[in-house]
Write a protein that holds these residues in place. Sequence first.
Motif, PDB file in Angstrom:
ATOM      1  N   PRO A 219     115.225  68.017 -25.189  1.00 20.88           N
ATOM      2  CA  PRO A 219     115.786  68.911 -25.598  1.00 20.88           C
ATOM      3  C   PRO A 219     116.337  68.564 -27.175  1.00 20.88           C
ATOM      4  O   PRO A 219     116.551  69.498 -28.077  1.00 20.88           O
ATOM      5  CB  PRO A 219     116.788  69.402 -24.750  1.00 20.88           C
ATOM      6  CG  PRO A 219     116.192  69.092 -23.555  1.00 20.88           C
ATOM      7  CD  PRO A 219     115.475  67.975 -23.751  1.00 20.88           C
ATOM      8  N   LEU A 220     116.842  67.511 -27.230  1.00 27.33           N
ATOM      9  CA  LEU A 220     117.616  66.846 -28.271  1.00 27.33           C
ATOM     10  C   LEU A 220     116.491  66.775 -29.495  1.00 27.33           C
ATOM     11  O   LEU A 220     116.856  66.991 -30.580  1.00 27.33           O
ATOM     12  CB  LEU A 220     118.073  65.398 -28.098  1.00 27.33           C
ATOM     13  CG  LEU A 220     119.659  65.442 -27.323  1.00 27.33           C
ATOM     14  CD1 LEU A 220     119.930  63.931 -27.039  1.00 27.33           C
ATOM     15  CD2 LEU A 220     120.719  66.172 -28.247  1.00 27.33           C
ATOM     16  N   ARG A 221     115.409  66.223 -28.905  1.00 27.45           N
ATOM     17  CA  ARG A 221     114.356  66.230 -30.188  1.00 27.45           C
ATOM     18  C   ARG A 221     114.008  67.587 -30.743  1.00 27.45           C
ATOM     19  O   ARG A 221     113.894  67.675 -31.923  1.00 27.45           O
ATOM     20  CB  ARG A 221     113.220  65.432 -29.687  1.00 27.45           C
ATOM     21  CG  ARG A 221     113.260  64.200 -29.320  1.00 27.45           C
ATOM     22  CD  ARG A 221     111.854  63.793 -28.730  1.00 27.45           C
ATOM     23  NE  ARG A 221     111.911  62.305 -28.147  1.00 27.45           N
ATOM     24  CZ  ARG A 221     111.976  61.341 -28.807  1.00 27.45           C
ATOM     25  NH1 ARG A 221     112.029  61.212 -30.290  1.00 27.45           N
ATOM     26  NH2 ARG A 221     112.037  59.970 -28.165  1.00 27.45           N
ATOM     27  N   SER A 222     114.075  68.605 -29.990  1.00 33.53           N
ATOM     28  CA  SER A 222     113.614  70.080 -30.648  1.00 33.53           C
ATOM     29  C   SER A 222     114.991  70.431 -31.287  1.00 33.53           C
ATOM     30  O   SER A 222     115.021  70.888 -32.380  1.00 33.53           O
ATOM     31  CB  SER A 222     113.582  70.845 -29.330  1.00 33.53           C
ATOM     32  OG  SER A 222     112.506  70.496 -28.558  1.00 33.53           O
ATOM     33  N   ALA A 223     116.442  70.152 -30.827  1.00 34.75           N
ATOM     34  CA  ALA A 223     117.403  70.702 -31.654  1.00 34.75           C
ATOM     35  C   ALA A 223     117.913  69.565 -32.839  1.00 34.75           C
ATOM     36  O   ALA A 223     118.190  70.298 -33.898  1.00 34.75           O
ATOM     37  CB  ALA A 223     118.669  70.568 -30.612  1.00 34.75           C
ATOM     38  N   LEU A 224     117.526  68.501 -32.945  1.00 34.42           N
ATOM     39  CA  LEU A 224     117.593  67.494 -34.047  1.00 34.42           C
ATOM     40  C   LEU A 224     116.403  67.074 -34.315  1.00 34.42           C
ATOM     41  O   LEU A 224     116.202  65.661 -34.148  1.00 34.42           O
ATOM     42  CB  LEU A 224     118.781  66.589 -33.854  1.00 34.42           C
ATOM     43  CG  LEU A 224     120.216  67.061 -33.197  1.00 34.42           C
ATOM     44  CD1 LEU A 224     120.933  66.031 -32.709  1.00 34.42           C
ATOM     45  CD2 LEU A 224     120.957  67.878 -34.373  1.00 34.42           C
ATOM     46  N   PRO A 225     115.446  67.639 -34.875  1.00 39.33           N
ATOM     47  CA  PRO A 225     113.910  67.124 -34.974  1.00 39.33           C
ATOM     48  C   PRO A 225     113.764  65.871 -36.041  1.00 39.33           C
ATOM     49  O   PRO A 225     113.063  65.089 -35.886  1.00 39.33           O
ATOM     50  CB  PRO A 225     113.051  68.125 -35.517  1.00 39.33           C
ATOM     51  CG  PRO A 225     114.311  69.277 -36.127  1.00 39.33           C
ATOM     52  CD  PRO A 225     115.262  69.237 -35.357  1.00 39.33           C
ATOM     53  N   ARG A 226     115.055  65.866 -37.032  1.00 40.33           N
ATOM     54  CA  ARG A 226     114.825  64.755 -37.831  1.00 40.33           C
ATOM     55  C   ARG A 226     115.609  63.528 -37.255  1.00 40.33           C
ATOM     56  O   ARG A 226     115.799  62.495 -38.285  1.00 40.33           O
ATOM     57  CB  ARG A 226     115.286  65.307 -39.228  1.00 40.33           C
ATOM     58  CG  ARG A 226     114.473  66.516 -39.899  1.00 40.33           C
ATOM     59  CD  ARG A 226     114.963  67.105 -40.921  1.00 40.33           C
ATOM     60  NE  ARG A 226     114.590  66.171 -42.164  1.00 40.33           N
ATOM     61  CZ  ARG A 226     115.177  66.455 -43.416  1.00 40.33           C
ATOM     62  NH1 ARG A 226     115.715  67.643 -43.593  1.00 40.33           N
ATOM     63  NH2 ARG A 226     114.746  65.578 -44.313  1.00 40.33           N
ATOM     64  N   CYS A 308     125.152  68.837 -31.029  1.00 43.29           N
ATOM     65  CA  CYS A 308     124.234  68.904 -31.976  1.00 43.29           C
ATOM     66  C   CYS A 308     125.018  69.909 -32.922  1.00 43.29           C
ATOM     67  O   CYS A 308     124.787  69.579 -34.222  1.00 43.29           O
ATOM     68  CB  CYS A 308     123.006  69.789 -31.590  1.00 43.29           C
ATOM     69  SG  CYS A 308     122.031  68.961 -30.266  1.00 43.29           S
ATOM     70  N   ARG A 309     125.861  70.792 -32.646  1.00 38.45           N
ATOM     71  CA  ARG A 309     126.578  71.666 -33.838  1.00 38.45           C
ATOM     72  C   ARG A 309     127.437  71.104 -34.533  1.00 38.45           C
ATOM     73  O   ARG A 309     127.681  70.863 -35.565  1.00 38.45           O
ATOM     74  CB  ARG A 309     127.185  72.877 -32.907  1.00 38.45           C
ATOM     75  CG  ARG A 309     126.229  73.915 -32.441  1.00 38.45           C
ATOM     76  CD  ARG A 309     126.987  75.182 -32.119  1.00 38.45           C
ATOM     77  NE  ARG A 309     128.153  74.949 -31.174  1.00 38.45           N
ATOM     78  CZ  ARG A 309     127.710  75.052 -29.937  1.00 38.45           C
ATOM     79  NH1 ARG A 309     126.500  75.191 -29.445  1.00 38.45           N
ATOM     80  NH2 ARG A 309     128.535  74.917 -29.077  1.00 38.45           N
ATOM     81  N   ALA A 310     128.138  69.810 -33.928  1.00 35.24           N
ATOM     82  CA  ALA A 310     128.978  69.011 -34.493  1.00 35.24           C
ATOM     83  C   ALA A 310     128.447  68.002 -35.449  1.00 35.24           C
ATOM     84  O   ALA A 310     129.077  67.972 -36.511  1.00 35.24           O
ATOM     85  CB  ALA A 310     129.928  68.189 -33.360  1.00 35.24           C
ATOM     86  N   VAL A 311     127.324  67.499 -35.008  1.00 35.50           N
ATOM     87  CA  VAL A 311     126.539  66.799 -35.952  1.00 35.50           C
ATOM     88  C   VAL A 311     126.146  67.383 -37.080  1.00 35.50           C
ATOM     89  O   VAL A 311     126.397  66.850 -38.308  1.00 35.50           O
ATOM     90  CB  VAL A 311     125.380  66.000 -35.147  1.00 35.50           C
ATOM     91  CG1 VAL A 311     124.614  65.205 -36.384  1.00 35.50           C
ATOM     92  CG2 VAL A 311     126.121  64.838 -34.363  1.00 35.50           C
ATOM     93  N   GLU A 312     125.670  68.644 -37.099  1.00 36.20           N
ATOM     94  CA  GLU A 312     124.943  69.384 -37.992  1.00 36.20           C
ATOM     95  C   GLU A 312     126.291  69.902 -39.104  1.00 36.20           C
ATOM     96  O   GLU A 312     126.049  70.077 -40.333  1.00 36.20           O
ATOM     97  CB  GLU A 312     124.308  70.605 -37.620  1.00 36.20           C
ATOM     98  CG  GLU A 312     122.897  70.095 -37.020  1.00 36.20           C
ATOM     99  CD  GLU A 312     121.742  71.031 -36.851  1.00 36.20           C
ATOM    100  OE1 GLU A 312     121.016  71.036 -37.797  1.00 36.20           O
ATOM    101  OE2 GLU A 312     122.086  71.955 -35.992  1.00 36.20           O
ATOM    102  N   CYS A 313     127.426  70.266 -38.539  1.00 35.46           N
ATOM    103  CA  CYS A 313     128.461  70.680 -39.375  1.00 35.46           C
ATOM    104  C   CYS A 313     129.334  69.665 -40.169  1.00 35.46           C
ATOM    105  O   CYS A 313     129.973  69.827 -40.992  1.00 35.46           O
ATOM    106  CB  CYS A 313     129.595  71.490 -38.318  1.00 35.46           C
ATOM    107  SG  CYS A 313     128.585  73.133 -37.689  1.00 35.46           S
TER     108      CYS A 313
END
Length: 497
Positions: A219-226, A308-313
């Motif tokens: 699921p992490l690979r899908s949410a954070l594909p890069r 995932c939201r924390a990392v992207e924000c």
Amino acid sequence: MRKAVSSWDEAAFRAVATRHWPGADRVLPRLSRSADRGLLWFGIAAGAAVLGGRPARRAALRGAASLALASATVNTIGKRSVRRERPLLDVVPLVRRLARQPITTSFPSGHSASAAAFATGVALENPGWGLALAPLAASVCFSRVYTGVHYPGDVLIGAALGAGAAFAVRGLVPTRRQLAPPARPQADAPALTEGKGLVVVANPGSGQRLTERPDVVEPLRSALPRAEFLTVGTRPDASGPSLEEALEEAADRARELGGALGVLGGDGTVNAAAAVARRHGLPLAVLPGGTRNHFAYDLGIETLGDACRAVECGEAVAVDMVRIRGGMERDERWFLNTFSVGAYPELVRIRERWASRIGAWPAGILAAVHVLRTGRPITVEINGRRRRVWTVFAGNCTYRGLGAAPVRRHDLADGVLDVRIVSAGRLARTRLLAAALTGGIRSTPLLSTARLRRLRVGGLHPGAHFAYDGETAPVPGGLTLEKENEALVVYRVPTGL
């Protein structure tokens, strides 16, 4: 007006009774009986508490509290205020009727109040879980009309009272979403869109969760594909680097990319990653994947989606760490959560030995009972003062909750050690057992507390161990604990999300 409403109610009841509902005859009467005395909802709450993590337990507790308030309100006020008789069963097919008919008055429906209260209470804590429960709660409400024990109006008013009870509980005990985020030092960290620049070390052997769900990285690979991932080898014959090797490799790669170090695992794994991130000057992304995840929860990160939201924000804070120094310079460790000597390190060792067989929570309870039945107080020097104690606890920053086993922290950068000592004395064994079973004991003369920046622990017997962030290690002579303020930058859930 009252007569018109009553006529509508009776007409709606008759319409339900005379209509054929395919498949419902076998399901709805059983469902209605299963909800007697709230057993269905308390069963769901118990299952969530045992099998789920902290968010599930909190949602279950809120749902159960809402149900209890709704049930008390309906049975003490509602049914005594409006003594409405039950519907006549002449139009209800025999196959639908309950084997044991209720003897209380009809208005309002207690079953409907309990169903709505539980589902609404859970939804206020976690909207997704509440939405999943909504069809079941609605089916229980409808079953009360279908089986002929309530008019539709009884059900609607009962459900409204149940939802109101859940909001009343929220007014008394706010949900996490209502609470303002604690004031913590803001820190700079890159916003990593789709995880670009994030290098994650995943430890499948951390706690119990990852071993039960080995595909948790997907699921992490899908949410954070890069993002990039390194998986730690858990056995001598397993492929993959050791945890230490993986963290160093990931840190080097993250510095090259100008990104951040990520870690997927429990508190022990996060501890190791924090030391590496601090040394390399990298922000740390904590992805909860262990049994307890205390540090992640204190950051407001309860799920992988939160992380995932924390990392992207790119929202981050600076947090304190505590250095543990032994007698020699190389005897150095760090902790993010807690340190202890005495009964607790032995409890941790036994718990970890049994956890793989019976699960972490039962193993913790049995280990506590075993240690307190067979263990003995220890003699220790605390800042030069010799004392006879059961346990010495030191938390990184101030913990909320009374007793020797505090609950959580509001501020991760307050600059102090939260020191709590349970002295040997009358009934100390019993009180420590209560702390292990309930998560805290009330303040007693046996419990002393202090807020310090530095703590010296020495005079322990050979072979003694200390525990830090769920790990244990032998005591290398004396130990010194020293705070390092705002030593680490970590991602946290963005404000308002």
